[in-house]
Design a protein around this motif. Structure first.
Motif, PDB file in Angstrom:
ATOM      1  N   GLY A 113       0.816  -1.207   0.000  1.00 14.54           N
ATOM      2  CA  GLY A 113       0.000   0.000   0.000  1.00 14.54           C
ATOM      3  C   GLY A 113       0.850   1.258   0.000  1.00 14.54           C
ATOM      4  O   GLY A 113       2.064   1.218   0.171  1.00 14.54           O
ATOM      5  N   LYS A 114       0.201   2.406  -0.156  1.00 20.41           N
ATOM      6  CA  LYS A 114       0.925   3.668  -0.207  1.00 20.41           C
ATOM      7  C   LYS A 114       1.172   4.196   1.205  1.00 20.41           C
ATOM      8  O   LYS A 114       0.295   4.155   2.066  1.00 20.41           O
ATOM      9  N   VAL A 115       2.387   4.691   1.422  1.00 12.25           N
ATOM     10  CA  VAL A 115       2.798   5.229   2.716  1.00 12.25           C
ATOM     11  C   VAL A 115       3.458   6.586   2.485  1.00 12.25           C
ATOM     12  O   VAL A 115       4.402   6.695   1.708  1.00 12.25           O
ATOM     13  N   ILE A 164      10.353   0.364   0.791  1.00 14.61           N
ATOM     14  CA  ILE A 164       8.918   0.100   0.840  1.00 14.61           C
ATOM     15  C   ILE A 164       8.356   0.520  -0.509  1.00 14.61           C
ATOM     16  O   ILE A 164       8.617   1.632  -0.985  1.00 14.61           O
ATOM     17  N   LYS A 165       7.598  -0.350  -1.146  1.00 18.94           N
ATOM     18  CA  LYS A 165       7.240  -0.177  -2.557  1.00 18.94           C
ATOM     19  C   LYS A 165       6.645   1.191  -2.880  1.00 18.94           C
ATOM     20  O   LYS A 165       7.079   1.859  -3.813  1.00 18.94           O
ATOM     21  N   ASN A 166       5.650   1.614  -2.125  1.00 17.57           N
ATOM     22  CA  ASN A 166       4.954   2.869  -2.426  1.00 17.57           C
ATOM     23  C   ASN A 166       5.122   3.869  -1.287  1.00 17.57           C
ATOM     24  O   ASN A 166       4.151   4.388  -0.742  1.00 17.57           O
ATOM     25  N   TYR A 167       6.384   4.121  -0.941  1.00 16.29           N
ATOM     26  CA  TYR A 167       6.728   4.988   0.195  1.00 16.29           C
ATOM     27  C   TYR A 167       7.244   6.328  -0.302  1.00 16.29           C
ATOM     28  O   TYR A 167       8.095   6.395  -1.194  1.00 16.29           O
ATOM     29  N   ASN A 168       6.708   7.394   0.279  1.00 21.22           N
ATOM     30  CA  ASN A 168       7.149   8.743  -0.080  1.00 21.22           C
ATOM     31  C   ASN A 168       7.531   9.507   1.184  1.00 21.22           C
ATOM     32  O   ASN A 168       6.712   9.669   2.096  1.00 21.22           O
ATOM     33  N   LYS A 215      -2.582  17.864  -0.391  1.00 19.44           N
ATOM     34  CA  LYS A 215      -3.301  17.628  -1.656  1.00 19.44           C
ATOM     35  C   LYS A 215      -2.330  17.351  -2.803  1.00 19.44           C
ATOM     36  O   LYS A 215      -2.630  16.563  -3.703  1.00 19.44           O
ATOM     37  N   GLU A 216      -1.171  18.008  -2.760  1.00 16.99           N
ATOM     38  CA  GLU A 216      -0.172  17.813  -3.808  1.00 16.99           C
ATOM     39  C   GLU A 216       0.452  16.424  -3.746  1.00 16.99           C
ATOM     40  O   GLU A 216       0.683  15.778  -4.783  1.00 16.99           O
ATOM     41  N   LYS A 217       0.709  15.944  -2.527  1.00 21.10           N
ATOM     42  CA  LYS A 217       1.480  14.713  -2.364  1.00 21.10           C
ATOM     43  C   LYS A 217       0.623  13.449  -2.213  1.00 21.10           C
ATOM     44  O   LYS A 217       1.110  12.344  -2.492  1.00 21.10           O
ATOM     45  N   LEU A 218      -0.615  13.588  -1.754  1.00 25.53           N
ATOM     46  CA  LEU A 218      -1.458  12.421  -1.525  1.00 25.53           C
ATOM     47  C   LEU A 218      -2.403  12.192  -2.694  1.00 25.53           C
ATOM     48  O   LEU A 218      -2.833  13.132  -3.355  1.00 25.53           O
TER      49      LEU A 218
END
Length: 216
Positions: free
Chosen positions: A134-136, A159-163, A181-184
């Motif tokens: 999942g996204k983190v 982590i695959k979808n880690y920012n 809003k920009e990052k999520l």
């Protein structure tokens, strides 16, 4: 009487400006969950609360060590921590607290300031360990890069979808709704975890509530 566990210092490291990491041996019978905290006592008498503080455990339960991180100050407790050498003894109490994950299809969003990063480290280690898909997103607020604890480590988690989004309030705006809003992908389709000073927590809660994000 509460059970007391004996520790010995393995390492003391500088991990950011005015921030130290203490790494201790972990007793074989010491159990804790990710997100819990304990009372670390670095005084000669485990019952002397002048040298004890509640600290989040910054290590993963699978590790054979206990890691704590703290800002330095002129307090007796912090000065004793700064003076500790390899092999010096300390004690801790049973781990407590229930700050943990809520796994779902929603994005995991960490809104963190300063030393609040401590319990997030084992959480990220766990997400890496289980190959979380999942996204983190981590938003980590500090005044400067020099004050940002574990910055290089936070950049490197596999982590695959880690920012990782460091926010340096000395030169850029604080965490705000435009940044989220920009990052999520969708600010409403996320679970938010907030850790930091009381003021930071209050500000972040107000930010989310004013934008109609559910308290749940």
């Amino acid at each position: 009487m509460k059970k007391i566990y004996d520790l010995n210092l393995v390492e003391r490291n500088d991990v950011a400006e005015n921030t130290i990491e203490l790494i201790f041996t972990k007793p074989s019978d010491y159990k804790f969950k990710i997100g819990q905290y304990t009372f670390l006592n670095v005084g000669e008498d485990p019952q002397d609360k002048n040298f004890a503080r509640a600290l989040s455990i910054a290590s993963h339960p699978d590790e054979d060590l206990l890691r704590f991180v703290m800002r330095t100050s002129d307090s007796e407790f912090k000065q004793r921590c700064l003076a500790m050498k390899k092999g010096d003894s300390a004690t801790i109490t049973k781990a407590t607290g229930s700050f943990g994950f809520k796994f779902s299809d929603k994005e995991i969003v960490f809104l963190i300031s300063g030393i609040g990063i401590a319990p997030i480290i084992p959480m990220l280690m766990e997400l890496e360990k289980i190959d979380y898909q999942g996204k983190v997103s981590l938003f980590y607020s500090n005044r400067t890069l020099a004050k940002t604890t574990y910055h290089e480590r936070l950049e490197s988690y596999n982590i695959k979808n880690y920012n990782y989004n460091p926010v340096f309030t000395g030169i850029q705006p604080r965490i705000n709704i435009d940044l989220l809003k920009e990052k999520l992908d969708d600010i409403y389709d996320a679970h938010y975890y907030i850790i930091g000073t009381g003021e930071f927590i209050k500000t972040m809660k107000t930010l989310l509530e004013e934008n109609n994000i559910s308290k749940d």
